[in-house]
Scaffold this motif. Structure first.
Motif, short mmCIF file in Angstrom:
data_model
loop_
_atom_site.label_atom_id
_atom_site.label_comp_id
_atom_site.label_asym_id
_atom_site.label_seq_id
_atom_site.Cartn_x
_atom_site.Cartn_y
_atom_site.Cartn_z
N GLU A 107 -1.50 4.81 5.47
CA GLU A 107 -1.88 3.77 4.52
C GLU A 107 -0.73 2.88 4.08
O GLU A 107 -0.96 1.81 3.54
N ILE A 108 0.49 3.31 4.27
CA ILE A 108 1.62 2.53 3.77
C ILE A 108 2.68 2.36 4.86
O ILE A 108 2.99 3.29 5.58
N ASN A 109 3.20 1.13 4.96
CA ASN A 109 4.25 0.88 5.95
C ASN A 109 5.61 0.84 5.27
O ASN A 109 5.73 1.04 4.06
N GLY A 110 6.64 0.60 6.06
CA GLY A 110 7.99 0.60 5.53
C GLY A 110 8.24 -0.45 4.46
O GLY A 110 8.97 -0.20 3.49
N PHE A 111 7.65 -1.63 4.61
CA PHE A 111 7.82 -2.66 3.58
C PHE A 111 7.25 -2.17 2.25
O PHE A 111 7.85 -2.37 1.20
N GLY A 112 6.09 -1.51 2.30
CA GLY A 112 5.47 -0.98 1.08
C GLY A 112 6.33 0.10 0.43
O GLY A 112 6.49 0.12 -0.79
N ILE A 113 6.88 0.99 1.24
CA ILE A 113 7.75 2.04 0.71
C ILE A 113 8.98 1.41 0.05
O ILE A 113 9.39 1.80 -1.05
N CYS A 114 9.56 0.43 0.71
CA CYS A 114 10.74 -0.24 0.17
C CYS A 114 10.43 -0.86 -1.19
O CYS A 114 11.20 -0.71 -2.14
N ARG A 115 9.28 -1.52 -1.31
CA ARG A 115 8.90 -2.13 -2.59
C ARG A 115 8.78 -1.06 -3.68
O ARG A 115 9.24 -1.26 -4.80
N ILE A 116 8.15 0.05 -3.34
CA ILE A 116 7.97 1.13 -4.32
C ILE A 116 9.33 1.65 -4.78
O ILE A 116 9.56 1.83 -5.98
N VAL A 117 10.23 1.89 -3.84
CA VAL A 117 11.57 2.39 -4.18
C VAL A 117 12.30 1.40 -5.08
O VAL A 117 12.88 1.77 -6.11
N LYS A 118 12.28 0.14 -4.70
CA LYS A 118 13.06 -0.86 -5.43
C LYS A 118 12.46 -1.21 -6.79
O LYS A 118 13.16 -1.75 -7.65
N GLN A 119 11.19 -0.89 -7.01
CA GLN A 119 10.57 -1.15 -8.31
C GLN A 119 10.68 0.05 -9.26
O GLN A 119 10.40 -0.07 -10.44
N ASP A 120 11.12 1.18 -8.74
CA ASP A 120 11.26 2.39 -9.56
C ASP A 120 12.66 2.41 -10.17
O ASP A 120 13.66 2.46 -9.45
N PRO A 121 12.77 2.39 -11.50
CA PRO A 121 14.09 2.36 -12.13
C PRO A 121 15.00 3.52 -11.73
O PRO A 121 16.22 3.37 -11.69
N GLU A 122 14.43 4.67 -11.40
CA GLU A 122 15.24 5.83 -11.01
C GLU A 122 15.70 5.76 -9.55
O GLU A 122 16.62 6.48 -9.16
#
Length: 133
Positions: A61-76
């Motif tokens: 359901e999720i590609n690398g661009f989506g994972i990158c967005r999730i990581v970069k939006q997470d303050p931790e």
């Protein structure tokens, strides 16, 4: 090398994960592997890697661009370097990766030297990886 890092590779192709292992293990890095976006996200939260190498096109359901967005939006997690590692080489693909927050983008097929150089730079080990086997 004084401080080996924990590197997560999120890649569905085992031969690419093996290539990454060949690039990082001689330098003492711990390699964590995931073969899908879902497994990659779980590994990110479980292991808190020092560097994430992401394929773009993966099953699920999720590609690398989506994972990158999730990581970069997470303050931790947002300070964790992310490298997009993909066969998508069009300028628009690279722009999308960088817009998602990627710290670098390497196009497949890539050389071990190029990958080691990026890893060394992002983990603050300037050039150490590039000059070794």
């Amino acid at each position: 090398m004084n401080n080996p890092g924990k590197i997560l590779v999120v890649e569905d192709r085992p031969e690419i994960r093996l290539l990454v292992a060949m690039a990082v293990k001689p330098f003492g890095h711990t390699l964590i592997e995931a073969d899908s976006g879902k497994a990659g996200l779980a590994a990110i939260h479980l292991h808190r890697p020092d560097l994430i190498l992401l394929d773009v096109m993966m099953p699920g359901e999720i590609n690398g661009f989506g994972i990158c967005r999730i990581v970069k939006q997470d303050p931790e997690l947002r300070d964790t370097p992310v490298v997009m590692m993909t066969a998508l080489a069009q300028a628009s693909d690279i722009e999308e990766g960088m817009a998602a927050g990627a710290d670098d983008y390497i196009v497949k097929p890539f050389s071990l030297v190029a990958l080691r150089s990026i890893i060394g730079r992002l983990l603050g080990r300037s050039g150490e990886e590039a000059g070794r086997p």
